[in-house]
Scaffold this motif. Structure first.
Motif, short mmCIF file in Angstrom:
data_model
loop_
_atom_site.label_atom_id
_atom_site.label_comp_id
_atom_site.label_asym_id
_atom_site.label_seq_id
_atom_site.Cartn_x
_atom_site.Cartn_y
_atom_site.Cartn_z
N UNK A 1 0.51 -1.35 0.19
CA UNK A 1 -0.17 -0.14 0.24
C UNK A 1 0.29 0.85 -0.01
N UNK A 2 0.62 1.78 -0.78
CA UNK A 2 1.58 3.45 -0.81
C UNK A 2 2.18 3.58 -1.60
N UNK A 3 3.10 2.61 -2.30
CA UNK A 3 4.08 2.78 -2.90
C UNK A 3 3.86 3.38 -3.87
N UNK A 4 4.26 4.72 -3.87
CA UNK A 4 3.85 5.79 -5.49
C UNK A 4 5.39 5.30 -6.45
N UNK A 5 6.31 4.95 -5.02
CA UNK A 5 8.00 4.73 -7.30
C UNK A 5 7.48 3.76 -7.96
N UNK A 6 6.53 2.11 -7.05
CA UNK A 6 6.90 1.17 -8.23
C UNK A 6 5.88 1.60 -9.04
N UNK A 7 6.14 1.59 -10.49
CA UNK A 7 5.69 1.38 -11.84
C UNK A 7 5.53 0.09 -12.57
N UNK A 8 6.30 -0.80 -11.98
CA UNK A 8 5.58 -2.11 -12.89
C UNK A 8 6.30 -3.05 -12.09
N UNK A 9 5.49 -4.40 -11.96
CA UNK A 9 5.59 -5.23 -11.41
C UNK A 9 5.93 -6.35 -11.47
N UNK A 10 7.04 -6.65 -12.11
CA UNK A 10 7.87 -7.93 -12.05
C UNK A 10 8.35 -9.55 -12.12
N UNK A 11 9.58 -9.93 -12.67
CA UNK A 11 10.50 -10.80 -12.78
C UNK A 11 10.97 -10.91 -11.07
N UNK A 12 11.39 -9.31 -11.46
CA UNK A 12 12.12 -9.01 -9.52
C UNK A 12 11.45 -8.77 -8.20
N UNK A 13 10.34 -8.49 -8.83
CA UNK A 13 9.10 -9.35 -7.95
C UNK A 13 9.11 -10.57 -7.63
#
Length: 254
Positions: A221-233
């Motif tokens: 929640x409230x992760x403003x800087x995260x623009x994408x969720x990919x393999x690193x996650x």
């Protein structure tokens, strides 16, 4: 056993006021201990205090610790405590450097099952209840202000401070709120069943969580800087999030 103490204050300085408050708190603690334990145990406690044997005096449970800037308020004060159960630490912005956070010795606290690390006092938050099966837990949601208001001269210092707060591998539940760094440390905490990351607004990448074999509940929640969720996650494993039962995502960029 009766203990009486009279405090006379001749100065109205802040230091004098703090000293008086501390003395009265100590009196309350002594009276409480006198009522709660037997006379023999009470005498042993007094002996341990006099001899500086803090290992026997220190408690095993400390639900909340607020880091301050004054004497006796450092994060290092918890280093000698053999804690169990829950440990919630607030105002981590008052930690000066990685050496200080290392001295907290969180990595040695193998009986702590829930750890909450928070930048800020938490006065601005309200509680949101979530549930997974028969297990309920709390997530703190910030109402006013963000972690960006907690300015640091050097973001690398903040990241090193968090890295050195590495918990023991036995940890089951981890909460991080208001973390102002750009990235999370690469901790090996494979026993985690719950992770809550809230208002870590400076982070532009998420930690690799898909590899955790027992993770059941994840809240972002409230992760403003995260623009994408990919393999690193998600990780490179064939089976990602093998035990995940509940995923909550709020206030991330569209």
């Amino acid at each position: 056993m009766s203990i009486s103490m009279t405090c006379c204050a001749y100065h109205s300085s802040n230091k004098s006021k703090k000293l008086i408050i501390a003395v009265y708190k100590m009196c309350d603690l002594i009276h409480y201990l006198g009522r709660s334990v037997g006379s023999k145990d009470f005498e042993m406690l007094g002996h341990d205090l006099a001899q500086g044997n803090m290992a026997r005096v220190c408690p095993e449970t400390l639900p909340l610790y607020i880091v301050g800037k004054g004497i006796g308020e450092s994060i290092t004060e918890i280093s000698c405590l053999n804690l169990r159960g829950e440990l919630r630490i607030r105002c981590l912005e008052n930690i000066r450097d990685k050496e200080e956070s290392t001295l907290a010795n969180l990595r040695a606290k193998k009986y702590v099952e829930l750890l909450s690390l928070q930048w800020g006092s938490g006065n601005e938050e309200k509680i949101v209840k979530l549930a997974t099966g028969s297990t309920s837990y709390e997530v703190c949601r910030e109402v006013d202000g963000t972690s960006r208001s907690l300015q640091r001269d050097n973001d690398i210092v903040v990241e090193c401070i968090l890295e050195c707060l590495h918990p023991h591998v036995n940890l089951k539940k981890l909460y991080i709120k208001g973390y102002p760094g750009f990235k999370f440390p690469d901790w090996d905490l494979h026993n985690l069943v719950l992770i809550v990351l809230i208002n870590c607004r400076g982070c532009d990448t998420l930690p690799t969580l898909g590899k955790l074999p027992f993770l059941k509940t994840l809240c972002l929640q409230g992760m403003d800087g995260v623009t994408h969720i990919g393999e690193e996650f998600c990780g490179v494993e064939t089976l990602k999030f093998p035990s995940l039962e509940e995923l909550t995502i709020r206030d991330l960029p569209a």
